[in-house]
Design an enzyme around this catalytic site. Structure first.
Site, mmCIF file in Angstrom:
data_model
loop_
_atom_site.group_PDB
_atom_site.id
_atom_site.type_symbol
_atom_site.label_atom_id
_atom_site.label_comp_id
_atom_site.label_asym_id
_atom_site.label_seq_id
_atom_site.Cartn_x
_atom_site.Cartn_y
_atom_site.Cartn_z
ATOM 1 N N GLN A 8 -6.904 -1.079 5.321
ATOM 2 C CA GLN A 8 -7.362 -1.448 6.521
ATOM 3 C C GLN A 8 -8.937 -1.838 6.366
ATOM 4 O OE1 GLN A 8 -5.990 -2.254 9.376
ATOM 5 N NE2 GLN A 8 -3.950 -1.121 9.040
ATOM 6 N N SER A 52 -3.639 -3.403 0.316
ATOM 7 C CA SER A 52 -2.375 -3.848 1.131
ATOM 8 C C SER A 52 -2.433 -5.364 1.240
ATOM 9 C CB SER A 52 -2.107 -3.273 2.443
ATOM 10 O OG SER A 52 -0.931 -4.013 3.092
ATOM 11 N N THR A 74 9.051 -7.230 -12.421
ATOM 12 C CA THR A 74 8.499 -8.316 -12.812
ATOM 13 C C THR A 74 7.432 -8.685 -11.632
ATOM 14 O OG1 THR A 74 10.555 -9.528 -13.683
ATOM 15 C CG2 THR A 74 8.738 -11.025 -12.565
ATOM 16 N N HIS A 120 -1.014 -7.668 3.242
ATOM 17 C CA HIS A 120 -0.643 -8.337 4.627
ATOM 18 C C HIS A 120 -1.722 -7.881 5.853
ATOM 19 C CE1 HIS A 120 1.921 -5.383 6.867
ATOM 20 N NE2 HIS A 120 1.740 -4.903 5.507
ATOM 21 N N CYS A 158 4.214 2.085 12.375
ATOM 22 C CA CYS A 158 5.156 3.176 11.658
ATOM 23 C C CYS A 158 5.870 4.174 12.641
ATOM 24 C CB CYS A 158 4.633 3.840 10.811
ATOM 25 S SG CYS A 158 3.648 2.756 9.529
ATOM 26 N N ALA A 188 0.865 -1.248 -0.065
ATOM 27 C CA ALA A 188 -0.047 0.129 -0.014
ATOM 28 C C ALA A 188 0.824 1.467 -0.042
ATOM 29 C CB ALA A 188 -0.739 -0.084 1.212
ATOM 30 N N THR A 189 2.110 1.290 0.622
ATOM 31 C CA THR A 189 2.915 2.293 0.541
ATOM 32 C C THR A 189 3.212 2.873 -0.825
ATOM 33 O OG1 THR A 189 3.958 2.005 2.789
ATOM 34 C CG2 THR A 189 5.133 3.241 1.338
#
Lengths: 130, 397
Positions: free
Chosen positions: B175, B195, B235, B197, B321, B67-68
């Site tokens: 989220q 995201s 890739t 994970h 973070c 997501a970043t």
């Protein structure tokens, strides 16, 4: 194809619970047992034989998912156990080969195991991931 | 109980990924042999799974490393593409660090950014948003569910405002995807970050949704061989995207069951803590709130010491973070929490695999340690004696 009987569905339910209890991780184990119970309970009044068969097929696929995880985890744990026993020496090469091979066999669930040595892929069956 | 930081892999996701880690290891961009064709087919299947979770077309999904990266592409990519005519962006003060940092780096490039404040509830004021939109605004970025306090922003209303004013709307839905129903067309979303994970998928993969009708143009951040429609060269990691696709499919099937269960567990946690402990504040609007992310402030108790005391439960006092810095969370500051309460906050995360026993254990330990720490606190003593702490004049020695 005849629709699954009550006895077959119950057998499947018991098999799924039995396999789920083998998860070593607390969270996976409790989730699998809980989810299976809730799913079977939720669908217990379904009468349409086509729908029943669809649900049974999905359950069978999920059972295979759990079984495959048990196989690969057993292999991973066996290697760790061996390593702990003979911590000064690496495991004998034949053992490593055997455990890796059995892992490949259990994950090669879309084809027959005999093709393992042959890396030319020709079959084009349409496969859904689960 | 820190599922906002990361989630375990669902066994069904692992099952889908393993063949691509063992036998089917081809590069999906190899056009000349079956390894490549198979890998590409798996990648496209995964794309379809991600798209159907959010109501998008598969051609609108680009795979990224998380997501970043998706947030960076959305914000910098859109801003830079339209830089000749539009120089203004709007975001909120409670966004994730990567969004705020992207905006800061754009400011250094000469863009103007408005950081909208939030109300005490954590939700933005829609009138303020409307007032902030200028003729040269290219993008509005508001996250769907906040990772620290779990507040849900009024995404559909924001989408409506942005579409009527012809401004692109980006939302960081890391989220929210797979946990609450999202439809990019109903909510008029133009860009969305996903995201892997956070939804029981693998780490190191994510996706960005970029609308095609009407087309949103984005300047690519990463140069290379032109993969992913030229928007993200490199890739595509087949096992990871297969995992992301499987995670999205499982999430779609389990959404209702998980939401019901997580709501019940969250209710249990909050009720049991609040009935045994006085002076506990829940941060964030209780109504527009994702139940699995609960942020509580325990007055007269220091957050870090409570975390250390609860050492056998994985918790956090804010986002992962920002956990290294000693400053209280900027999100709590933005919702107007007092400095001392901001230092006393703990985030409880409830997910698909959380059990009732885990919640009960956490509640019991939390109550026990808060009581113990309060016994030791001179401030608590003074409060018990009826002294108003704000009236105290602290002398210098």
């Amino acid at each position: 194809m005849a629709a699954s009987s009550r006895a077959q569905v119950l057998d499947l339910y018991r098999a799924m619970l039995r396999e789920s209890k083998r998860f070593s991780s607390y969270n996976y184990r409790t989730y699998a047992v809980r989810r299976i119970r809730d799913a079977f309970r939720e669908n217990k009044n379904v009468k349409d034989p086509v729908e029943i068969q669809t649900l049974v097929n999905k359950a069978k696929r999920d059972l295979e998912v759990i079984r495959r995880q048990m196989d690969s985890r057993a292999v991973a744990q066996a290697e760790v156990h061996w390593h702990n026993l003979s911590s000064l020496q690496p495991p004998p090469p034949r053992f490593k080969q055997f455990s890796y091979l059995s892992l490949l066999i259990s994950w090669d669930y879309r084809r027959t195991p005999s093709h393992l040595a042959n890396f030319c892929i020709f079959s084009r069956d349409g496969v859904s991931l689960y | 109980m820190d599922v906002q930081a990361t989630t375990p892999l669902d066994p069904r996701v692992l099952d889908a990924m393993l063949p691509y880690l063992i036998n089917y290891y081809g590069n999906p961009h190899s056009r000349t042999h079956a390894y490549g064709w198979e890998s590409e087919a798996a990648m496209e299947r995964a794309r379809q799974q991600v798209a159907s979770l959010i109501g998008a077309d598969p051609r609108e999904i680009i795979f990224t490393s998380g997501a970043t990266e998706s947030n960076n592409i959305a914000i910098k990519g859109v801003a830079r593409f339209y830089r000749s005519r539009k120089k203004h962006l709007i975001t909120t003060q409670t966004e994730h660090k990567c969004v705020l940092d992207s905006c800061r780096s754009l400011e250094a490039e000469g863009f103007q950014v408005t950081y909208l404040p939030v109300q005490k509830s954590g939700i933005i004021d829609l009138k303020e948003l409307e007032a902030a939109i200028q003729p040269d605004t290219s993008l509005v970025s508001v996250m769907t569910v906040n990772n620290e306090i779990g507040v849900k922003q009024p995404i559909a209303e924001i989408g409506q405002i942005c579409s009527s004013r012809k401004v692109y709307f980006h939302t960081d839905a890391a989220q929210a995807v797979g946990k609450i129903p999202l439809d990019v067309n109903d909510m008029k979303i133009d860009l969305m970050s996903i995201s892997g994970h956070k939804i029981y998928g693998p780490k190191g993969v994510g996706a960005i949704y970029i609308r095609r009708r009407p087309r949103v143009r984005v300047e690519a951040l990463q140069s290379g061989g032109g993969q992913e429609r030229g928007m993200r060269s490199g890739t595509v990691p087949t096992p990871l995207v297969v995992g992301l696709g499987a995670a999205c499919e499982v999430a779609q099937q389990e959404m209702e069951y998980d939401h019901k269960r997580i709501s019940k567990l969250a209710e249990r946690l909050i009720q049991n803590i609040m009935k045994s402990l006085p002076d506990v504040v829940m941060n964030g609007d209780p109504e527009h709130h994702y139940p699995g992310c609960i942020n509580l402030s325990f007055a007269y108790v220091e957050g870090e010491s409570l975390l250390m005391a609860l050492k056998d439960v994985a918790l956090s006092s804010g986002s992962a973070c920002t956990s290294a810095s000693l400053e209280p969370s900027y999100v709590l500051r933005a919702i107007g929490t007092d400095e001392d309460l901001a230092h006393s906050s703990i985030r409880f995360g409830i997910g698909r695999f959380t059990t009732e026993e885990e919640v009960d254990y956490t509640v019991e330990k939390c109550i026990q340690h808060v009581k113990r720490l309060r016994e030791m606190s001179p401030l608590w003593e003074m409060v018990q004696d009826g002294i108003d702490l704000k009236s105290i004049k602290w002398t210098q020695h």
